[in-house]
Design a protein around this motif. Structure first.
Motif, PDB file in Angstrom:
ATOM      1  N   GLU A   8      35.174  40.342  38.042  1.00  0.00           N
ATOM      2  CA  GLU A   8      35.667  40.834  39.320  1.00  0.00           C
ATOM      3  C   GLU A   8      35.808  39.658  40.263  1.00  0.00           C
ATOM      4  OE1 GLU A   8      34.677  44.119  42.812  1.00  0.00           O
ATOM      5  OE2 GLU A   8      33.221  43.770  41.240  1.00  0.00           O
ATOM      6  N   ARG A  10      36.459  38.558  44.203  1.00  0.00           N
ATOM      7  CA  ARG A  10      36.421  39.046  45.592  1.00  0.00           C
ATOM      8  C   ARG A  10      36.917  37.937  46.506  1.00  0.00           C
ATOM      9  NH1 ARG A  10      30.585  42.112  45.673  1.00  0.00           N
ATOM     10  NH2 ARG A  10      31.152  43.603  44.051  1.00  0.00           N
ATOM     11  N   THR A  19      36.237  42.328  52.470  1.00  0.00           N
ATOM     12  CA  THR A  19      36.714  41.594  51.290  1.00  0.00           C
ATOM     13  C   THR A  19      37.704  42.451  50.524  1.00  0.00           C
ATOM     14  OG1 THR A  19      34.942  42.420  49.887  1.00  0.00           O
ATOM     15  CG2 THR A  19      34.541  40.336  51.034  1.00  0.00           C
ATOM     16  N   ASP A  20      38.517  41.771  49.776  1.00  0.00           N
ATOM     17  CA  ASP A  20      39.455  42.441  48.880  1.00  0.00           C
ATOM     18  C   ASP A  20      39.040  42.034  47.468  1.00  0.00           C
ATOM     19  OD1 ASP A  20      41.564  43.882  47.931  1.00  0.00           O
ATOM     20  OD2 ASP A  20      43.100  42.419  48.461  1.00  0.00           O
ATOM     21  N   SER A  21      39.034  42.964  46.560  1.00  0.00           N
ATOM     22  CA  SER A  21      38.603  42.608  45.204  1.00  0.00           C
ATOM     23  C   SER A  21      39.605  43.127  44.168  1.00  0.00           C
ATOM     24  CB  SER A  21      37.211  43.167  44.915  1.00  0.00           C
ATOM     25  OG  SER A  21      37.248  44.578  44.902  1.00  0.00           O
ATOM     26  N   THR A  22      39.589  42.481  43.032  1.00  0.00           N
ATOM     27  CA  THR A  22      40.398  42.889  41.891  1.00  0.00           C
ATOM     28  C   THR A  22      39.604  42.614  40.625  1.00  0.00           C
ATOM     29  OG1 THR A  22      42.561  42.719  40.835  1.00  0.00           O
ATOM     30  CG2 THR A  22      41.586  40.673  41.613  1.00  0.00           C
ATOM     31  N   THR A  23      39.885  43.359  39.600  1.00  0.00           N
ATOM     32  CA  THR A  23      39.205  43.171  38.332  1.00  0.00           C
ATOM     33  C   THR A  23      40.184  42.567  37.334  1.00  0.00           C
ATOM     34  OG1 THR A  23      37.788  45.080  38.750  1.00  0.00           O
ATOM     35  CG2 THR A  23      37.964  44.325  36.460  1.00  0.00           C
ATOM     36  N   LEU A  24      39.774  41.473  36.714  1.00  0.00           N
ATOM     37  CA  LEU A  24      40.589  40.816  35.701  1.00  0.00           C
ATOM     38  C   LEU A  24      40.011  41.132  34.331  1.00  0.00           C
ATOM     39  CD1 LEU A  24      40.881  37.293  37.362  1.00  0.00           C
ATOM     40  CD2 LEU A  24      42.544  39.147  37.425  1.00  0.00           C
TER      41      LEU A  24
END
Length: 180
Positions: A8, A10, A19-24
Motif C-alpha cells: 500500500e 500512501r 492522505t491518499d492511498s492506493t494498493t499495488l
C-alpha cells in the motif's frame, strides 16, 4: 494469495491534513529463462534437458563430433531467450584442454564472444569452431558450452564431446615397372 506481492502506498501532499492511498499488486511474475542447444528448432523450455537457466544437471552429452589433431570441428549452437525482455549472453566453454582453441561465429561468420541482444521469445544461432592442437592424444574430450547474461546473471550449460581420432594416411606410389 501467496503468489504475488501487495503493498500500500500512501501520499500526503505538503500542507495537507489527509492522505491518499492506493494498493499495488504484482502478480504472476515470469522467471527469466534461457536455453542453450545445438541449433535445433526445439525451444520447449519446459523440457528439463533444454535448460531453464540452471546449467548442467546431469552432464548428458548432447552431441559428439570427431576430428584429428590439428583439424577443426564445428558445433551448431542456438541461444533461445525465454524471458519477457531482451537479453544478451556471453559465450564461453568450460573444460577446454590446454592448447585447444574455440572460436564462436555469428550467422555472418564474425568472431564473437557475446550474442548481442536477443529479443524476448527469440533465438540466435552460432557456430563453435573447436580445434585440438597437433599432438593431442586419441580420446573423448567433454566440453561444456556456457551462456551467461551480464544483465540478468542467467546462465545455461550444455555438454558436447570432441572425439579425437588418429590421423591415418595411405599413399600408393607406382613402382615404375610396367609393360610397353
Amino acid at each position: 494469495n501467496g503468489n504475488g506481492f501487495v503493498t500500500e502506498v500512501r501520499v500526503q501532499p505538503v500542507g495537507a491534513t489527509t492522505t491518499d492511498s492506493t494498493t499495488l499488486i504484482i502478480d504472476n511474475v515470469t522467471a527469466a529463462r534461457a536455453d542453450l542447444h545445438n541449433g535445433t528448432a526445439d525451444n520447449d523450455l519446459a523440457t528439463p534437458n533444454l535448460g531453464t537457466g540452471e546449467g548442467v544437471t546431469n552432464a548428458t552429452v548432447i552431441d559428439t563430433k570427431s576430428t584429428t589433431p590439428g583439424n577443426s570441428v564445428t558445433f551448431n549452437l542456438g541461444v533461445f531467450n525465454g524471458s519477457t525482455t531482451s537479453d544478451n549472453f556471453n559465450l564461453s566453454v568450460d573444460g577446454l584442454p590446454a592448447g585447444w582453441t574455440v572460436v564462436f561465429l555469428d550467422a555472418s561468420n564474425n568472431a564473437v564472444t557475446n550474442t548481442g541482444n536477443i529479443t524476448a521469445a527469440a533465438q540466435s544461432k552460432f557456430t563453435a569452431v573447436v580445434t585440438p592442437p597437433v599432438g593431442t592424444s586419441v580420446n573423448d574430450y567433454p566440453l561444456d558450452f556456457v551462456i551467461t547474461s551480464p544483465v540478468s546473471g542467467l546462465t545455461d550449460t550444455m555438454r558436447d564431446v570432441v572425439k579425437v581420432t588418429e590421423f591415418r594416411q595411405l599413399s600408393l606410389v607406382p613402382n615404375r615397372q610396367g609393360q610397353v
